[in-house]
Write a protein that holds these residues in place. Sequence first.
Motif, mmCIF file in Angstrom:
data_model
loop_
_atom_site.group_PDB
_atom_site.id
_atom_site.type_symbol
_atom_site.label_atom_id
_atom_site.label_comp_id
_atom_site.label_asym_id
_atom_site.label_seq_id
_atom_site.Cartn_x
_atom_site.Cartn_y
_atom_site.Cartn_z
ATOM 1 N N THR A 1 0.841 -1.193 0.000
ATOM 2 C CA THR A 1 0.000 0.000 0.000
ATOM 3 C C THR A 1 0.881 1.250 0.000
ATOM 4 O OG1 THR A 1 -0.122 0.006 2.410
ATOM 5 C CG2 THR A 1 -1.866 -1.165 1.242
ATOM 6 N N TYR A 2 0.355 2.276 -0.624
ATOM 7 C CA TYR A 2 1.064 3.547 -0.688
ATOM 8 C C TYR A 2 0.063 4.658 -0.952
ATOM 9 C CZ TYR A 2 0.733 2.746 -5.740
ATOM 10 O OH TYR A 2 0.274 2.504 -7.009
ATOM 11 N N TYR B 1 5.579 5.278 0.073
ATOM 12 C CA TYR B 1 5.554 3.954 0.700
ATOM 13 C C TYR B 1 6.075 4.073 2.125
ATOM 14 C CZ TYR B 1 5.153 2.043 -4.058
ATOM 15 O OH TYR B 1 4.751 1.759 -5.329
#
Length: 157
Positions: free
Chosen positions: A4-5, A74
């Motif tokens: 996820t970012y 990130y």
Amino acid sequence: MATTYDTIELKIPARPEFVSLGRLTVSGIASRIGFSFEAIEDLKIAISEAITNAVKHAFNEEDTGEIRIAFAVYEDKLEVTVTDEGKSFDAEKRKMEIGPYEEDEDADMLRVGGLGLFLIEALMDDVELHYDGGVSVVMTKYIEEKQVEGNAKIIST
């Protein structure tokens, strides 16, 4: 499991007076996520070079387009993509024309132009170039300093 970012995007006119917006934006994002002062300076120089290259090489004076800058945040790195939709160029061919720089060469004799890519590669951890109706420069910088500082504190205590 997918990584996820967060994504932040900035679109600027492909004109020199807007390069500073890219610098300010990357500085703010990198500071917020914990990069060291030195790493932030490296990021600012690299993004300036990438935007300046797009301004200089992607568009002619009558046809100024826009440059899209995407920041992927990130947990352990920042990925910055500078994309233009102007004319493409062959970076490897350009590198062969201007480089490599040899230590014993007189710096005054270096050919102008194209050094931005060498600088970007020297300052960033990973650099990728993509050509698809323009040029995208994908630059990645890892937040290693946090790890190094943490390890130093553990060792020193």
